[in-house]
Design an enzyme around this catalytic site. Structure first.
Site, PDB file in Angstrom:
ATOM      1  N   ASN A  14      -4.427  -3.970  -4.787  1.00 42.67           N
ATOM      2  CA  ASN A  14      -3.311  -5.394  -5.240  1.00 42.67           C
ATOM      3  C   ASN A  14      -2.382  -4.536  -5.706  1.00 42.67           C
ATOM      4  O   ASN A  14      -1.846  -5.500  -7.427  1.00 42.67           O
ATOM      5  CB  ASN A  14      -4.362  -5.782  -6.356  1.00 42.67           C
ATOM      6  CG  ASN A  14      -3.436  -7.620  -6.533  1.00 42.67           C
ATOM      7  OD1 ASN A  14      -4.064  -7.675  -7.439  1.00 42.67           O
ATOM      8  ND2 ASN A  14      -3.193  -7.870  -5.330  1.00 42.67           N
ATOM      9  N   ARG A  17       0.233  -3.751  -0.600  1.00 41.35           N
ATOM     10  CA  ARG A  17       0.055  -4.803   0.212  1.00 41.35           C
ATOM     11  C   ARG A  17      -0.475  -5.915   0.511  1.00 41.35           C
ATOM     12  O   ARG A  17       0.796  -7.131   0.513  1.00 41.35           O
ATOM     13  CB  ARG A  17      -0.883  -4.049   1.452  1.00 41.35           C
ATOM     14  CG  ARG A  17      -0.370  -3.077   2.098  1.00 41.35           C
ATOM     15  CD  ARG A  17      -2.000  -2.750   3.271  1.00 41.35           C
ATOM     16  NE  ARG A  17      -3.486  -2.140   2.634  1.00 41.35           N
ATOM     17  CZ  ARG A  17      -4.944  -1.865   2.378  1.00 41.35           C
ATOM     18  NH1 ARG A  17      -4.361  -1.646   3.954  1.00 41.35           N
ATOM     19  NH2 ARG A  17      -5.289  -1.499   1.394  1.00 41.35           N
ATOM     20  N   ASP A 126      -2.215   0.904   5.026  1.00 40.82           N
ATOM     21  CA  ASP A 126      -1.572   0.829   3.658  1.00 40.82           C
ATOM     22  C   ASP A 126      -1.064   2.104   3.465  1.00 40.82           C
ATOM     23  O   ASP A 126      -1.022   3.621   3.990  1.00 40.82           O
ATOM     24  CB  ASP A 126      -2.911   1.547   3.408  1.00 40.82           C
ATOM     25  CG  ASP A 126      -3.342   1.909   1.298  1.00 40.82           C
ATOM     26  OD1 ASP A 126      -2.092   1.749   0.436  1.00 40.82           O
ATOM     27  OD2 ASP A 126      -4.381   2.451   0.936  1.00 40.82           O
TER      28      ASP A 126
HETATM   29  P1  4NP Z   1      -2.845  -1.266  -1.723  1.00 39.07           P
HETATM   30  O1  4NP Z   1      -2.336   0.163  -1.816  1.00 39.07           O
HETATM   31  O2  4NP Z   1      -4.709  -1.290  -1.117  1.00 39.07           O
HETATM   32  O3  4NP Z   1      -1.850  -1.776  -0.486  1.00 39.07           O
HETATM   33  O4  4NP Z   1      -2.842  -1.601  -3.251  1.00 39.07           O
HETATM   34  C1  4NP Z   1      -3.099   1.741  -2.475  1.00 39.07           C
HETATM   35  C2  4NP Z   1      -3.210   1.553  -3.866  1.00 39.07           C
HETATM   36  C3  4NP Z   1      -3.873   2.209  -4.576  1.00 39.07           C
HETATM   37  C4  4NP Z   1      -4.777   3.139  -3.679  1.00 39.07           C
HETATM   38  C5  4NP Z   1      -4.687   3.078  -2.665  1.00 39.07           C
HETATM   39  C6  4NP Z   1      -4.251   1.547  -1.504  1.00 39.07           C
HETATM   40  N1  4NP Z   1      -5.240   4.121  -5.167  1.00 39.07           N
HETATM   41  O5  4NP Z   1      -6.078   4.820  -4.404  1.00 39.07           O
HETATM   42  O6  4NP Z   1      -5.069   4.117  -5.948  1.00 39.07           O
END
Ligand code: 4NP
Length: 157
Positions: A14, A17, A126
């Site tokens: 969160n 994306r 991602d």
């Molecule tokens: P999101 O991206 O799912 O698009 O917000 C990510 C944010 C943090 C992490 C992985 C994906 N993480 O591993 O901390």
């Protein structure tokens, strides 16, 4: 009377994306004159309370959209009662969201890009471990998804 649409975007953290999808959809819905409730959440809890990743803030700002005030929260079972549409970014999000959804909740999670003709079954990649260009691809994908979701909601009215 049918319920006003309430849309929740879901990714892992969160902070990349789903806040971008939320912002793209807020803009698209406003342009279309749609009254909707909009939010985003992550399946994981690592970034709860954090602002979006600075790279996500930058890519939105390039399109004139400010997301620095968003704060991350975790997806919870009651979201599947509160929201009429739950759109996830990738297949892992789909699996996790299906596990969190209470058996009796009417709203089932769907892949955002399933709404985009020609992109069915695809994930919004991602960008977290990528470079700036990955945030550009992400923004382009969530804008396509946002526009497709506006068309879907208009068709459901
Ligand atoms: P999101 O991206 O799912 O698009 O917000 C990510 C944010 C943090 C992490 C992985 C994906 N993480 O591993 O901390």
């Amino acid at each position: 009377m049918p319920q006003n649409p309430a849309v929740l975007f879901v990714c892992l953290g969160n902070i990349c994306r789903s806040p971008l999808a939320e912002a793209a959809f807020r803009r698209a819905a406003e342009r279309a004159g749609l009254e909707v409730t909009v939010d985003s959440a992550g399946t994981g809890d690592w970034h709860v309370g954090h602002a979006p990743d600075p790279r996500a803030q930058d890519v939105a700002r390039k399109s004139g959209v400010e997301i620095g005030h968003y704060r991350a929260r975790q997806l919870e079972p009651n979201d599947f009662h509160r929201f009429t549409h739950v759109l996830v970014m990738d297949h892992q999000n789909l699996e996790d969201a299906r596990r969190i959804k209470p058996a009796g909740a009417a709203t089932a999670p769907r892949l955002l890009l399933d709404l985009v003709p020609g992109r069915e079954g695809a994930a919004v990649a991602d960008p977290y471990y990528g470079g700036e260009e990955h945030f550009d691809y992400c923004w382009a994908d969530v804008c396509l998804g946002a526009d497709a979701l506006v068309r879907l909601l208009i068709s459901e009215r």
